[in-house]
Design an enzyme around this catalytic site. Structure first.
Site, PDB file in Angstrom:
ATOM      1  N   ASP A   1      86.393 -15.612 138.969  1.00  0.00           N
ATOM      2  CA  ASP A   1      85.990 -16.892 139.561  1.00  0.00           C
ATOM      3  C   ASP A   1      86.393 -16.996 141.030  1.00  0.00           C
ATOM      4  O   ASP A   1      87.322 -16.311 141.482  1.00  0.00           O
ATOM      5  CB  ASP A   1      86.624 -18.055 138.783  1.00  0.00           C
ATOM      6  CG  ASP A   1      88.136 -17.938 138.719  1.00  0.00           C
ATOM      7  OD1 ASP A   1      88.622 -16.833 138.405  1.00  0.00           O
ATOM      8  OD2 ASP A   1      88.828 -18.927 138.994  1.00  0.00           O
ATOM      9  N   GLU A   2      85.699 -17.855 141.719  1.00  0.00           N
ATOM     10  CA  GLU A   2      86.107 -18.371 143.037  1.00  0.00           C
ATOM     11  C   GLU A   2      86.554 -17.312 144.046  1.00  0.00           C
ATOM     12  O   GLU A   2      87.669 -17.368 144.538  1.00  0.00           O
ATOM     13  CB  GLU A   2      87.265 -19.368 142.852  1.00  0.00           C
ATOM     14  CG  GLU A   2      86.894 -20.582 142.064  1.00  0.00           C
ATOM     15  CD  GLU A   2      88.067 -21.542 141.883  1.00  0.00           C
ATOM     16  OE1 GLU A   2      87.847 -22.739 142.080  1.00  0.00           O
ATOM     17  OE2 GLU A   2      89.187 -21.087 141.551  1.00  0.00           O
TER      18      GLU A   2
END
Ligand code: TNX
Length: 517
Positions: free
Chosen positions: A332-333
């Site tokens: 993620d991210e």
């Protein structure tokens, strides 16, 4: 004498008060959470557990015998009676039987009937017996959860007459604990396992590495914990699990039919690794440790071979600690990589995970990559592209505006974040996993998971405050048929958990939308 007499009086009065509460009508359907698939309350006296009640496990399976011993212990705590193990008569008995021929019950289902003569619990596999016993446990008085009660004399307890046939809606009924932002010692994790298992959840996803800390010993890369394990959010000392401690957690969870799912977040959320090993950075320079709460700034160097040797060593060592078929790569991210660099990294790491015999899980960003049929996308961003998610080989649903238990309940919640939403109990409960990703084939949806991210939860008591009662809402979404769920009925049953949760010492939030007992 005066002192002792006084103490005894107080204790007797307190026990009597609790007993009066227990003898008031406590219909089974008001106690059981998650809601069983089928439950029929029957007229009739119910089953009285007394000194001559016997308990029998008709199986030589070690897990079945252990489950029988657990039930005996919960009954001892509720009544003061240690039930005899081999029944002399066909009546007045509690039978636990394992019958593999009852295939329609599935691995986790059970059938439970209670009448004046007998309690009969049947399952096709030990997990089903375990869940049936959790149901019986919720029909016992709440003080069955409280070790320290001293019985001056045994107390009779009556189980109400019921017929239950039960099995879960979803195979994946998960909770996630972020042990990276704040570290939680093994005993805290065990307590959380106990609490999720009581609510028939069967996965504990541990977020084992992030910018602020690396929490699992890797023998080939010792500085991950020696350096990267020292810190946590706010600059307080972190910690880590030795491989032995992790194995011990896996075994503890397994006894409660919970599978631990390890996550090592990558290529982003890796400052703890990057600051421990300069070679993992593109410029060869280690950044300082990070104890803030920003996200998205770190990344492994996806163009260096050493990165993939590192990932393979980590996957291999963690896979060796547990038979669970899963490895979560986070994903993620990452704000510092180009989309093609990100996809290349995920696909290369997927190859490593599959090579080591594990199914890869990742947060919903990984849906942009070419995924193996065994890979699982964990949906979290409310605004993620749903059409892309609908094509994922398999899905777990953790929509942040419903299932993120680190979100505040409301503006008055002292801890927690609110970037996705404020999530009152009703919002955590009132959603249907089937409608979250339109177009996803129902067979692709493995289930539901409720994460607690720990930026603002420094102790397990903080975690409990955010998780309870909402974790029970997610547990019911994952277990109970959609048509058996309604907020108006659930909130009453939820409120009825208060005495049990209090006896367990859970620091639950007395949310204003629930009529707490
Ligand atoms: C988003 S959820 C994150 C986490 C944060 C969380 C806080 C996800 C895959 N990434 O890094 O801890 O929000 O709610």
């Amino acid at each position: 004498m005066g002192m002792r007499g006084a103490r005894r009086d107080i204790r007797g009065a307190a026990a009597g008060a609790v007993l009066a509460f227990a003898c008031a009508a406590r219909p089974a359907d008001a106690q059981i959470l998650p809601q069983p698939a089928q439950l029929e309350m029957r007229s009739g006296a119910g089953f009285e557990i007394g000194a001559s009640t016997a308990i029998a496990v008709t199986s030589s399976d070690a897990a079945a015998l252990r489950i029988g011993r657990d039930l005996t212990e919960w009954i001892r705590r509720s009544t003061g009676l240690k039930l005899t193990a081999s029944p002399a008569t066909p009546a007045n008995r509690i039978d636990l039987s394992l019958d593999p021929a009852r295939k329609t019950l599935g691995i986790e289902g059970y059938e439970l009937t209670v009448d004046a003569q007998r309690v009969a619990l049947t399952a096709a596999a030990p997990a089903g017996l375990f869940y049936g016993v959790q149901t019986i446990r919720q029909m016992l008085p709440p003080w069955s959860e409280y070790e320290a009660v001293l019985f001056l004399e045994p107390r009779k307890v009556t189980l109400p007459s019921v017929a239950i046939t039960d099995a879960p809606r979803f195979a994946w009924r998960g909770a996630m604990l972020d042990v990276a932002r704040h570290f939680f010692v093994p005993d805290d994790v065990k307590r959380y396992i106990d609490l999720i298992a009581l609510h028939k959840m069967n996965r504990l996803h541990l977020h084992l590495a992030d910018d602020q800390g690396w929490r699992i010993e890797i023998k080939k890369w010792p500085d991950l914990t020696a350096k990267g394990g020292r810190t946590e959010v706010g600059g307080t000392p972190g910690g880590f699990y030795t491989q032995q401690q992790y194995k011990d957690l896996v075994a503890y969870a397994e006894e409660r039919f919970v599978t631990i799912v390890p996550e090592i977040d990558m290529p982003g959320h890796t400052n703890a690794a990057l600051s421990s090993y300069p070679a993992l950075n593109c410029d060869g320079k280690a950044p300082p440790p990070f104890t803030g709460t920003d996200v998205g700034f770190s990344s492994l160097c996806v163009d260096k071979d050493i990165t993939y040797r590192f990932v393979e060593d980590v996957v291999k060592e963690i896979a060796a600690l547990s038979p669970a078929p899963y490895f979560h790569i986070g994903g993620d991210e990452v704000k510092t990589l180009k989309p093609e660099q990100y996809r290349m990294f995920v696909e290369r790491v997927q190859g490593i995970v599959v090579k080591h015999g594990r199914q890869m899980l990742g947060w919903d960003e990984i849906a942009a990559a070419e995924l193996h049929p065994s890979s699982v996308v964990q949906h979290w961003r409310p605004d993620a592209a749903k059409a892309e998610l609908a094509r994922a080989p398999r899905l777990i649903l953790s929509p942040a505006d419903r299932a993120y238990l680190d979100m505040k309940y409301d503006a008055g919640t002292p801890i927690g974040l609110n970037w996705a939403a404020m999530i009152p109990v009703r919002a955590a409960y009132e959603w249907d996993p089937a409608t979250i990703v339109p177009g996803a084939p129902p067979s692709a949806v493995l289930g539901v998971e409720a994460p607690v991210w720990s930026e603002t939860t420094a102790t397990i008591r903080d975690v409990e405050f955010m998780a309870f009662p909402r974790l029970a809402a997610i547990a019911e979404i994952a277990w109970s048929p959609q048509e058996r769920r309604s907020w108006e009925e659930f909130r009453v049953r939820l409120g009825a958990q208060a005495p049990r949760w209090t006896a367990l010492g859970i620091n639950f939030h007395r949310a204003p939308d629930v009529p707490w007992k």
